[in-house]
Design an enzyme around this catalytic site. Structure first.
Site, PDB file in Angstrom:
ATOM      1  N   CYS A  79      19.359 -44.718 -47.252  1.00  0.00           N
ATOM      2  CA  CYS A  79      18.527 -43.530 -47.457  1.00  0.00           C
ATOM      3  C   CYS A  79      18.551 -43.044 -48.908  1.00  0.00           C
ATOM      4  CB  CYS A  79      18.966 -42.396 -46.528  1.00  0.00           C
ATOM      5  SG  CYS A  79      20.545 -41.652 -46.962  1.00  0.00           S
ATOM      6  N   HIS A 116      27.468 -26.445 -51.566  1.00  0.00           N
ATOM      7  CA  HIS A 116      26.469 -27.283 -50.895  1.00  0.00           C
ATOM      8  C   HIS A 116      26.851 -28.749 -51.051  1.00  0.00           C
ATOM      9  CE1 HIS A 116      22.549 -28.832 -49.667  1.00  0.00           C
ATOM     10  NE2 HIS A 116      22.536 -29.561 -50.766  1.00  0.00           N
ATOM     11  N   HIS A 119      23.008 -32.514 -46.089  1.00  0.00           N
ATOM     12  CA  HIS A 119      22.492 -32.167 -44.768  1.00  0.00           C
ATOM     13  C   HIS A 119      23.020 -33.149 -43.732  1.00  0.00           C
ATOM     14  CE1 HIS A 119      19.644 -30.071 -47.394  1.00  0.00           C
ATOM     15  NE2 HIS A 119      19.498 -29.235 -46.377  1.00  0.00           N
ATOM     16  N   ASP A 127      23.697 -47.064 -35.641  1.00  0.00           N
ATOM     17  CA  ASP A 127      24.769 -47.562 -34.780  1.00  0.00           C
ATOM     18  C   ASP A 127      26.111 -47.034 -35.294  1.00  0.00           C
ATOM     19  OD1 ASP A 127      26.118 -48.934 -32.813  1.00  0.00           O
ATOM     20  OD2 ASP A 127      26.127 -50.826 -33.933  1.00  0.00           O
ATOM     21  N   ARG A 133      24.130 -38.537 -39.186  1.00  0.00           N
ATOM     22  CA  ARG A 133      24.156 -39.003 -40.574  1.00  0.00           C
ATOM     23  C   ARG A 133      24.362 -37.791 -41.467  1.00  0.00           C
ATOM     24  NH1 ARG A 133      19.945 -39.566 -44.555  1.00  0.00           N
ATOM     25  NH2 ARG A 133      18.444 -39.070 -42.892  1.00  0.00           N
ATOM     26  N   CYS A 135      24.228 -36.777 -44.818  1.00  0.00           N
ATOM     27  CA  CYS A 135      23.572 -37.253 -46.033  1.00  0.00           C
ATOM     28  C   CYS A 135      24.067 -36.351 -47.169  1.00  0.00           C
ATOM     29  CB  CYS A 135      22.065 -37.144 -45.838  1.00  0.00           C
ATOM     30  SG  CYS A 135      21.095 -37.774 -47.189  1.00  0.00           S
TER      31      CYS A 135
END
Length: 147
Positions: A79, A116, A119, A127, A133, A135
């Protein structure tokens, strides 16, 4: 799981927490680190130093050095940002509903200094043991390599 209360915590709630003024954070962090960690900015995809890192170790908050994730929780999501399927422990992070950019997301912040991190997304079909996730911006982290 979601914390929408942005009120200043009472002193008892800050035990074990890192609390600094914005001037102190600005003095400690580079301008880009400050933008991401304190103003919820985002680094560009595929530019962070830990995006493709496979080094074993512990990922810490760049602002306060709290342990957040372990390398065995990291996975390749392609990603553009480092992805983890779980934090080291639930108290290491906190969650805030994020409705910015016309999306419903869940922001992840450091549980110690409220910086921060990125997310968390669910149900994307990876899997992983949690089907989540995390990120996370590389600039929000430091990696302490395993000895």
């Amino acid at each position: 799981m979601t914390d929408t209360n942005h009120a200043t915590p009472n002193p008892a709630a800050t035990v074990g927490k890192v609390v600094k003024s914005e001037a102190e954070w600005r003095a400690q962090l580079s301008p880009f680190e400050y933008k991401v960690l304190r103003e919820a900015g985002t680094e560009r995809a595929f530019t962070g130093e830990y995006t493709d890192t496979t080094t074993e170790g512990v990922y810490r908050c760049r602002a306060c050095n709290a342990e957040l994730f372990r390398s065995d929780q990291k996975f390749s999501s392609h990603c553009g940002w480092p992805s983890f399927f779980a934090p080291l422990a639930e108290d290491r992070v906190r969650y805030i509903e994020d409705g910015s950019l016309f999306m419903k997301r869940v922001e992840v912040r450091c549980g110690t200094c409220d910086s921060h991190l990125g997310h968390v997304f669910s149900g994307e079909g990876y899997d992983t043991p949690t089907d989540q996730r995390y990120c996370i911006n590389s600039v929000s982290l430091t990696l302490e390599e395993k000895a």
